[in-house]
Design a protein around this motif. Structure first.
Motif, PDB file in Angstrom:
ATOM      1  N   TYR A  55     -39.718  25.425  85.169  1.00 12.17           N
ATOM      2  CA  TYR A  55     -39.592  24.714  86.445  1.00 12.17           C
ATOM      3  C   TYR A  55     -38.663  23.235  85.950  1.00 12.17           C
ATOM      4  O   TYR A  55     -38.027  22.935  87.098  1.00 12.17           O
TER       5      TYR A  55
ATOM      6  N   CYS B 250     -46.896  22.279  85.555  1.00  8.00           N
ATOM      7  CA  CYS B 250     -46.692  23.602  85.937  1.00  8.00           C
ATOM      8  C   CYS B 250     -46.410  24.713  84.938  1.00  8.00           C
ATOM      9  O   CYS B 250     -46.639  25.794  85.082  1.00  8.00           O
TER      10      CYS B 250
ATOM     11  N   CYS C 238     -42.148  15.333  93.798  1.00  6.01           N
ATOM     12  CA  CYS C 238     -42.449  15.871  92.468  1.00  6.01           C
ATOM     13  C   CYS C 238     -42.479  14.842  91.318  1.00  6.01           C
ATOM     14  O   CYS C 238     -41.138  14.123  91.382  1.00  6.01           O
ATOM     15  N   LEU C 239     -43.217  14.718  90.560  1.00  3.55           N
ATOM     16  CA  LEU C 239     -43.481  13.813  89.335  1.00  3.55           C
ATOM     17  C   LEU C 239     -42.478  14.335  88.189  1.00  3.55           C
ATOM     18  O   LEU C 239     -42.219  13.235  87.264  1.00  3.55           O
ATOM     19  N   GLY C 240     -42.160  15.444  88.064  1.00  4.60           N
ATOM     20  CA  GLY C 240     -41.490  15.725  87.136  1.00  4.60           C
ATOM     21  C   GLY C 240     -42.263  15.844  85.743  1.00  4.60           C
ATOM     22  O   GLY C 240     -41.792  15.564  84.601  1.00  4.60           O
ATOM     23  N   CYS C 241     -43.621  15.999  85.902  1.00  2.40           N
ATOM     24  CA  CYS C 241     -44.508  15.916  84.754  1.00  2.40           C
ATOM     25  C   CYS C 241     -44.661  17.202  84.156  1.00  2.40           C
ATOM     26  O   CYS C 241     -45.097  17.269  82.812  1.00  2.40           O
ATOM     27  N   ARG C 242     -44.234  18.481  84.614  1.00  2.00           N
ATOM     28  CA  ARG C 242     -44.144  19.655  83.867  1.00  2.00           C
ATOM     29  C   ARG C 242     -45.336  20.335  83.512  1.00  2.00           C
ATOM     30  O   ARG C 242     -45.387  20.992  82.488  1.00  2.00           O
TER      31      ARG C 242
ATOM     32  N   SER D  50     -46.489  21.841  96.074  1.00  2.00           N
ATOM     33  CA  SER D  50     -46.717  22.533  94.811  1.00  2.00           C
ATOM     34  C   SER D  50     -45.584  23.120  94.144  1.00  2.00           C
ATOM     35  O   SER D  50     -44.336  23.120  94.711  1.00  2.00           O
ATOM     36  N   PRO D  51     -45.703  23.406  92.929  1.00  2.00           N
ATOM     37  CA  PRO D  51     -44.411  23.936  92.195  1.00  2.00           C
ATOM     38  C   PRO D  51     -43.863  25.202  92.738  1.00  2.00           C
ATOM     39  O   PRO D  51     -42.812  25.516  93.094  1.00  2.00           O
TER      40      PRO D  51
ATOM     41  N   ALA E 219     -52.584  22.980  88.275  1.00  2.00           N
ATOM     42  CA  ALA E 219     -52.179  22.132  87.369  1.00  2.00           C
ATOM     43  C   ALA E 219     -51.135  20.854  87.986  1.00  2.00           C
ATOM     44  O   ALA E 219     -51.054  20.038  87.291  1.00  2.00           O
ATOM     45  N   CYS E 220     -51.047  21.079  89.146  1.00  2.00           N
ATOM     46  CA  CYS E 220     -50.080  20.339  89.727  1.00  2.00           C
ATOM     47  C   CYS E 220     -50.614  18.954  90.493  1.00  2.00           C
ATOM     48  O   CYS E 220     -51.297  19.154  91.448  1.00  2.00           O
ATOM     49  N   PRO E 221     -50.417  17.744  90.093  1.00  2.00           N
ATOM     50  CA  PRO E 221     -51.155  16.881  90.664  1.00  2.00           C
ATOM     51  C   PRO E 221     -50.866  16.488  92.193  1.00  2.00           C
ATOM     52  O   PRO E 221     -51.657  16.144  92.984  1.00  2.00           O
TER      53      PRO E 221
END
Ligand code: SF4
Ligand code: SF4
Length: 429
Positions: free
Chosen positions: A67, A57, A51-55, A22-23, A9-11
């Motif tokens: 996270y 994960c 980390c994009l902080g897009c969540r 990765s997370p 899931a992590c871009p």
């Protein structure tokens, strides 16, 4: 658990294939610093900054690991550790986080300055002389895609109270945002008008402030808490049933004010009141408003307008609000919604990530535009100003058909309300 379900899931993991990107890898690094196995040094800081902080994960994690809370604590720790080493960076951060965003009047001045730049002819001169080449490329590109700003906020345009049209459904408070009201105040105006059309009395409390998201994501938690308290007070006093946000990035922190203030028991109840009542514009329109009077498609055999929806990561992953925008778009006469592959994956905007981490942001944007091009949509619709600008940039750089447009969902819906003079089948292509 270290199961790794979050990895696909992590871009940044998908792009690099590196565990540290990765997370799971980032959590391991955080734990190593907490256990004193390593220092929160420059390499650690760089890894956290990637980390994009897009969540994305979080919904993928079977153990419900929060996270977003971990990365904010890590960034707080980095700030504490490096504060004394910073020079000009510290100055710029202080100017932006303390001197600008928390002051609506200064944000308004910024909007007026931008308007002057755009309308006085200065912008034309800058573009003609290629002066933007003096800026870092990413900032120069941003200059080209900025919207024409109105120079005054939504409350100056509509007043602080807008009555519901027809039978009243409830009273909502409009969260206008700081950058949103300085640069996209027309979208704020249309948000209030859609809410009124759907049966809501709309209040725009003057005492509201910046949401504090950028502060919280950048290790300035104390300032974020201060802003949260001001917003809670402002909307509590306004006596509203709900607080409506039209920017996924702002909405995601508004719904987490209870967590932000969890160490302050005297604020907990108020913060929960606020968090539980915050809703995204699409969700409240779809779930609670009266059906909007969208214009019927006119003309026989008119081609449907093809749209695709790019999720705002924070709206989807934190506010769980990915369904309502799609339902609204799907309900529009003469509009065909085409789902884009990986629509929920981050476009690379991520607050100021596209400025601070341009390489990764550009890689993600190029990929996103490959998927957008495959839909052959006329419009990419978004629910967050950062995503909107990033999509505009993507279209300029990578669209197969340059007539493709990026648009905020509020602007798209507002244009299709029946009272609009615009015929529905006159699309811009
Ligand atoms: S964060 Fe969640 S999904 Fe990722 S490795 Fe840990 S337990 Fe598994
Ligand atoms: S927030 Fe986004 S970029 Fe950061 S670890 Fe999670 S999925 Fe990856």
């Amino acid at each position: 658990m270290r199961c790794g379900f979050c990895l696909p899931a992590c871009p940044t993991f998908r792009e690099t294939g590196l565990e540290a990107e990765s997370p799971r890898g980032r959590i391991a690094l955080m734990k190593a610093t907490v256990d004193d196995v390593m220092e929160p040094d420059v390499p650690f800081e760089e890894q956290m900054s990637h980390c994009l902080g897009c969540r994305a994960c979080e919904p993928a994690c079977p153990a419900d690991v929060k996270y977003g809370r971990l990365i904010e604590q890590a960034r707080d720790a980095i700030e504490l550790h490096t504060k004394q080493h910073r020079g000009w960076v510290k100055g710029v951060r202080k100017l932006v986080f303390q001197g600008l965003f928390p002051h609506p009047k200064r944000m308004e001045l910024l909007g007026k300055g931008l308007k002057l730049y755009q309308r006085s002819g200065l912008r034309a001169v800058v573009r003609k002389t290629n002066a933007t080449k003096l800026l870092p490329k990413q900032l120069g590109d941003m200059e080209r895609i900025l919207p024409d700003v109105a120079g005054k906020g939504v409350a100056k345009t509509l007043g602080t109270r807008i009555a519901a049209k027809g039978e009243r459904v409830g009273t909502v408070g409009l969260f206008r945002g700081c950058l949103m009201d300085a640069m996209f105040s027309e979208t704020n105006r249309k948000t209030a008008e859609l809410l009124s059309e759907a049966g809501f009395d709309v209040v725009i409390p003057e005492a509201q402030n910046c949401c504090g998201a950028l502060h919280a994501h950048s290790g300035e938690t104390e300032q974020a808490k201060e802003l949260a308290k001001r917003n809670i007070r402002a909307f509590r006093e306004a006596g509203v049933d709900a607080i409506v946000s039209n920017a996924g990035g702002c909405g995601a922190i508004l719904v987490e004010y209870d967590h932000l203030l969890h160490e302050e028991p005297e604020w907990l109840e108020e913060a929960q009141w606020f968090a539980n009542r915050t809703k995204d514009i699409s969700s409240i329109l779809w779930n609670e408003g009266r059906t909007l009077p969208f214009a019927k498609q006119t003309g026989s055999g008119a081609e449907p307008v093809k749209v695709t929806y790019q999720d705002s990561c924070h709206l989807k992953n934190v506010m769980k609000g990915g369904a309502a925008p799609r339902k609204l778009l799907d309900s529009l006469p003469g509009v065909e919604l085409v789902e884009m592959k990986d629509a929920g994956s981050c476009c690379g905007s991520a607050g100021i990530y596209n400025i601070t981490q341009p390489d990764m942001a550009n890689r993600l944007l190029e990929k996103k535009m490959d998927d957008a091009n495959s839909t052959t949509a006329h419009y990419i619709v978004t629910s967050n100003p950062g995503c909107l600008l990033q999509m505009k940039l993507g279209i300029e750089r990578h669209a197969n058909d340059k007539r493709m447009q990026a648009v905020h969902i509020v602007d798209f819906l507002h244009e299709r309300i029946e009272h609009s003079n615009r015929p529905i089948d006159k699309v811009n292509r």
